[in-house]
Scaffold this motif. Structure first.
Motif, mmCIF file in Angstrom:
data_model
loop_
_atom_site.group_PDB
_atom_site.id
_atom_site.type_symbol
_atom_site.label_atom_id
_atom_site.label_comp_id
_atom_site.label_asym_id
_atom_site.label_seq_id
_atom_site.Cartn_x
_atom_site.Cartn_y
_atom_site.Cartn_z
ATOM 1 N N ARG A 1 0.833 -1.206 0.000
ATOM 2 C CA ARG A 1 0.000 0.000 0.000
ATOM 3 C C ARG A 1 0.869 1.258 0.000
ATOM 4 O O ARG A 1 0.576 2.234 -0.689
ATOM 5 C CB ARG A 1 -0.947 -0.008 1.210
ATOM 6 N N TRP B 1 -7.780 16.487 4.604
ATOM 7 C CA TRP B 1 -8.939 16.176 3.775
ATOM 8 C C TRP B 1 -10.090 17.138 4.059
ATOM 9 O O TRP B 1 -10.785 17.585 3.161
ATOM 10 C CB TRP B 1 -9.345 14.737 4.093
ATOM 11 N N GLN B 2 -10.234 17.480 5.343
ATOM 12 C CA GLN B 2 -11.342 18.360 5.728
ATOM 13 C C GLN B 2 -11.090 19.806 5.339
ATOM 14 O O GLN B 2 -12.027 20.577 5.180
ATOM 15 C CB GLN B 2 -11.584 18.266 7.239
ATOM 16 N N GLU C 1 -12.329 22.305 1.927
ATOM 17 C CA GLU C 1 -13.510 23.179 1.876
ATOM 18 C C GLU C 1 -13.131 24.652 1.927
ATOM 19 O O GLU C 1 -13.748 25.480 1.264
ATOM 20 C CB GLU C 1 -14.383 22.895 3.096
ATOM 21 N N VAL D 1 -7.941 0.857 4.764
ATOM 22 C CA VAL D 1 -9.385 1.060 4.630
ATOM 23 C C VAL D 1 -9.613 2.247 3.697
ATOM 24 O O VAL D 1 -8.935 3.268 3.816
ATOM 25 C CB VAL D 1 -10.019 1.351 6.015
ATOM 26 N N VAL D 2 -10.558 2.102 2.766
ATOM 27 C CA VAL D 2 -10.834 3.188 1.817
ATOM 28 C C VAL D 2 -11.665 4.271 2.490
ATOM 29 O O VAL D 2 -12.654 3.982 3.161
ATOM 30 C CB VAL D 2 -11.600 2.650 0.587
ATOM 31 N N PRO E 1 -20.018 17.332 1.538
ATOM 32 C CA PRO E 1 -21.211 18.068 1.143
ATOM 33 C C PRO E 1 -20.831 19.088 0.081
ATOM 34 O O PRO E 1 -19.799 19.731 0.165
ATOM 35 C CB PRO E 1 -21.652 18.755 2.433
ATOM 36 N N GLY F 1 -21.690 22.306 -0.829
ATOM 37 C CA GLY F 1 -22.484 23.384 -0.268
ATOM 38 C C GLY F 1 -22.636 24.595 -1.180
ATOM 39 O O GLY F 1 -23.473 25.443 -0.993
ATOM 40 N N ASP F 2 -21.789 24.685 -2.208
ATOM 41 C CA ASP F 2 -21.779 25.904 -3.010
ATOM 42 C C ASP F 2 -21.716 25.551 -4.481
ATOM 43 O O ASP F 2 -20.866 24.791 -4.901
ATOM 44 C CB ASP F 2 -20.556 26.730 -2.604
ATOM 45 N N MET G 1 -21.408 31.331 1.864
ATOM 46 C CA MET G 1 -20.475 30.888 0.843
ATOM 47 C C MET G 1 -19.854 29.536 1.194
ATOM 48 O O MET G 1 -19.747 28.639 0.394
ATOM 49 C CB MET G 1 -19.363 31.936 0.693
ATOM 50 N N THR G 2 -19.441 29.437 2.462
ATOM 51 C CA THR G 2 -18.858 28.153 2.845
ATOM 52 C C THR G 2 -19.962 27.124 3.062
ATOM 53 O O THR G 2 -21.088 27.471 3.392
ATOM 54 C CB THR G 2 -18.058 28.256 4.161
ATOM 55 N N ALA G 3 -19.599 25.888 2.896
ATOM 56 C CA ALA G 3 -20.574 24.831 3.128
ATOM 57 C C ALA G 3 -20.967 24.827 4.589
ATOM 58 O O ALA G 3 -20.147 25.108 5.454
ATOM 59 C CB ALA G 3 -19.974 23.495 2.746
ATOM 60 N N THR H 1 -22.177 22.338 6.551
ATOM 61 C CA THR H 1 -21.769 21.204 7.374
ATOM 62 C C THR H 1 -20.295 20.914 7.165
ATOM 63 O O THR H 1 -19.792 20.998 6.065
ATOM 64 C CB THR H 1 -22.570 19.952 6.991
ATOM 65 N N THR H 2 -19.612 20.596 8.234
ATOM 66 C CA THR H 2 -18.209 20.207 8.114
ATOM 67 C C THR H 2 -18.183 18.805 7.551
ATOM 68 O O THR H 2 -18.904 17.932 8.006
ATOM 69 C CB THR H 2 -17.540 20.187 9.499
ATOM 70 N N LYS H 3 -17.353 18.614 6.557
ATOM 71 C CA LYS H 3 -17.327 17.277 5.963
ATOM 72 C C LYS H 3 -16.598 16.293 6.868
ATOM 73 O O LYS H 3 -15.646 16.637 7.542
ATOM 74 C CB LYS H 3 -16.711 17.315 4.564
ATOM 75 N N GLN H 4 -17.111 15.134 6.905
ATOM 76 C CA GLN H 4 -16.533 14.080 7.751
ATOM 77 C C GLN H 4 -16.211 12.870 6.888
ATOM 78 O O GLN H 4 -17.061 12.404 6.153
ATOM 79 C CB GLN H 4 -17.556 13.652 8.813
ATOM 80 N N PRO H 5 -14.987 12.413 6.970
ATOM 81 C CA PRO H 5 -14.693 11.201 6.196
ATOM 82 C C PRO H 5 -15.311 10.000 6.881
ATOM 83 O O PRO H 5 -15.314 9.909 8.097
ATOM 84 C CB PRO H 5 -13.171 11.108 6.251
ATOM 85 N N THR H 6 -15.901 9.138 6.112
ATOM 86 C CA THR H 6 -16.397 7.904 6.697
ATOM 87 C C THR H 6 -15.590 6.760 6.137
ATOM 88 O O THR H 6 -15.707 6.454 4.957
ATOM 89 C CB THR H 6 -17.872 7.661 6.366
ATOM 90 N N PRO H 7 -14.735 6.158 6.951
ATOM 91 C CA PRO H 7 -14.005 5.007 6.436
ATOM 92 C C PRO H 7 -15.007 3.948 5.989
ATOM 93 O O PRO H 7 -15.931 3.621 6.730
ATOM 94 C CB PRO H 7 -13.208 4.526 7.637
ATOM 95 N N ALA H 8 -14.866 3.487 4.753
ATOM 96 C CA ALA H 8 -15.769 2.444 4.270
ATOM 97 C C ALA H 8 -15.563 1.189 5.107
ATOM 98 O O ALA H 8 -14.445 0.801 5.360
ATOM 99 C CB ALA H 8 -15.475 2.143 2.810
ATOM 100 N N SER I 1 -4.500 -6.012 2.921
ATOM 101 C CA SER I 1 -4.803 -5.387 4.204
ATOM 102 C C SER I 1 -5.044 -6.445 5.274
ATOM 103 O O SER I 1 -6.170 -6.648 5.700
ATOM 104 C CB SER I 1 -6.050 -4.503 4.082
#
Lengths: 245, 279
Positions: A85, A156-157, A160, A218-219, A225, A227-228, B1-3, B5-12, B264
């Protein structure tokens, strides 16, 4: 490529370390290119812009060297699990960083054009965008080198914020262009510069996903979202609702 | 202008592991099941409570460092450990719905249904023909010479050896090359219509080309049989198997889909072993 235990074959550890070092150097160089390219715009330094364009070749050469190392490791070591990986992530990250370098080069090229016309006020947002994306690149490369998945999520966050800055600049430039058609050429160049920085942010985000997978196996699923939708809105200059009669 | 909701990663979420509670008795896709199997050699506790299924029409690879118990465990599937005086096997092993330790089970019949191929090719000191014909003869699977000829030919064909030996079936099996001898042993196992084939390091005495031919054969055979392979070569396990089990000190540490296990692994021990960080 976490270093919980070392490999029985020490030379394998060294090859993986060398690969990590090269990714880190590429990241540092790409980041510096972005900063320099935007500095060319704000300081109106055309000579510097030419140096940035020329320096992009170094990043391309680093990518080739990294590919060479990855081919060697895959052919000779048959990496598996976290090693696999990590090696694949290195390959993908180097591709993304090479693109980041291309965006920096493109900004520098446009700077040479923009420096020939009078300055535009909106340029002020670009250093902010540049600083933001530059930190994202630096942090995501650190996350890779230190195998810190939390830091990858953090980067990653942050994309935005870059998107928000881009959307804000987009609106501002549209307004200028509608007010004064002679500004369309420089504003379009600036818009492309901003778009380039926005793409740099996207690449940092992609790298964050690669790093996260590399560390955890893990992927990370994208549920960002949207948002704009500024960039996708069609504008009618005669629309009294938006711009007055 | 900004979104907003704060984006949250969701590990699959990783794909859920198939339920380990169902056995060959109630799942048609499972050919054999081991439940809480322990093996003792005198005072040595060689296998410590292993529970796993072997799927039909799949290659299951058993990997692990020397002495981890993988060969001992393989030998449980056709009661080969019965031949070791000091060995004691506890726990349940099912072949389809049948407990292979049940008193009514004929071990000779069991070993025809669950055949075995060993590390070193061990053809009988007989002709190629007789090597393959031996099993069908003693198990009374054929009525006449014509039937036997047919079984010998189809078995050699399935083992990918027919074209190389069809004109010299009378020469001793031992005169063949190592790779050919191993394919002869596979033909011998196939000749008695097995349902499962156990292989204990079937390629470790062969060169890379002979190894590739056996691996190709294994891929071909799994269309008809369940195959369990013990191998020291992790690359081989990765190449040929659909599922891989990692053994360490008599424990089954991890068992799962081969691609996932090599990309993995869920256990630190598995990761250290397959990446070469072991020991």
């Amino acid at each position: 490529m976490t270093q919980a235990h070392t490999h029985t074959l020490k030379s394998y550890d060294k090859e993986l370390d060398d690969l990590r070092t090269l990714v880190s150097q590429m990241g540092g160089f790409a980041e510096a290119q972005v900063r320099s390219a935007v500095d060319c715009l704000t300081t109106r330094d055309t000579a510097m812009a030419e140096r940035v364009v020329a320096a992009d070749r170094k990043l391309d050469a680093m990518e080739l060297e990294l590919e060479r190392q990855v081919h060697g490791i895959i052919a000779r070591r048959s990496p598996v699990a976290d090693d696999l990986r990590g090696v694949i992530a290195a390959l993908k990250i180097s591709g993304a960083l090479e693109r980041v370098g291309d965006y920096a080069k493109n900004i520098a090229k446009r700077a040479t054009v923009l420096n020939q016309s009078s300055p535009i006020r909106a340029v002020g947002i670009l250093p902010q965008m540049a600083a933001e994306t530059q930190r994202m690149i630096a942090d995501v490369i650190d996350a890779y080198v230190e195998a810190d998945s939390g830091r990858a999520i953090d980067v990653w966050q942050r994309d935005e914020r870059v998107d928000a800055l881009y959307n804000s600049l987009f609106r501002e430039l549209l307004t200028y262009m509608m007010e004064n058609t002679r500004l369309i050429t420089p504003c379009t160049h600036l818009l492309f510069c901003a778009k380039n920085l926005e793409r740099v942010g996207d690449h940092a985000t992609n790298i964050a996903e690669m790093v996260y997978f590399s560390i955890t196996g893990v992927v990370m699923e994208d549920v960002r979202p949207k948002g704009d939708d500024t960039s996708y809105t069609t504008l009618d200059p005669n629309d009294p609702e938006r711009y007055g009669a | 202008m900004t979104a907003e909701t704060t984006k949250q990663p969701t590990p699959a979420a990783p794909a859920p592991a198939p339920s380990d509670l169902s056995t060959a008795a109630d799942r048609p896709d499972v050919k054999m099941s081991a439940r809480d199997v322990h093996v003792h050699y005198g005072d040595t506790h060689a296998i410590k409570g292993v529970t796993m299924n072997v799927n039909a029409r799949e290659v299951t690879a058993l990997i692990g460092p020397s002495g981890c118990g993988k060969s001992t465990f393989l030998r449980c599937f056709n009661r080969m450990n019965d031949t070791v005086a000091s060995a004691r096997v506890d726990g349940e092993i099912l072949l389809d719905t049948q407990d292979i330790h049940a008193p009514e089970i004929d071990v000779v019949q069991l070993r025809a249904r669950v055949g075995m191929v060993f590390q070193k090719p061990n053809p009988f000191p007989k002709s190629i023909y007789d090597n393959v014909a031996y099993g069908p003869r003693i198990h009374g699977l054929v009525r006449n010479r014509a039937d036997l000829d047919e079984v010998v030919e189809t078995s050699l064909q399935k083992a990918g050896l027919w074209d190389e030996v069809s004109d010299r079936l009378e020469v001793p099996g031992t005169s063949l090359s190592g790779g050919q001898q191993q394919r002869l042993c596979i033909a011998r196992a196939i000749a008695v219509n097995p349902e499962v084939i156990l292989m204990d390091e079937p390629c470790s005495a062969l060169d890379p080309i002979a190894t590739a031919r056996i691996e190709e054969l294994i891929e071909d055979l799994r269309q008809r049989y369940a195959i369990v392979v013990v191998t020291h070569s992790m690359q081989q396990a990765a190449r040929i198997s659909q599922r891989t089990a990692f053994f360490h000190l008599g424990h089954l540490v991890e068992y799962g889909e081969t691609g996932a296990l090599f990309t993995s692994p869920q256990q630190e021990k598995t990761k250290d072993y397959i990446t070469g960080r072991y020991g």
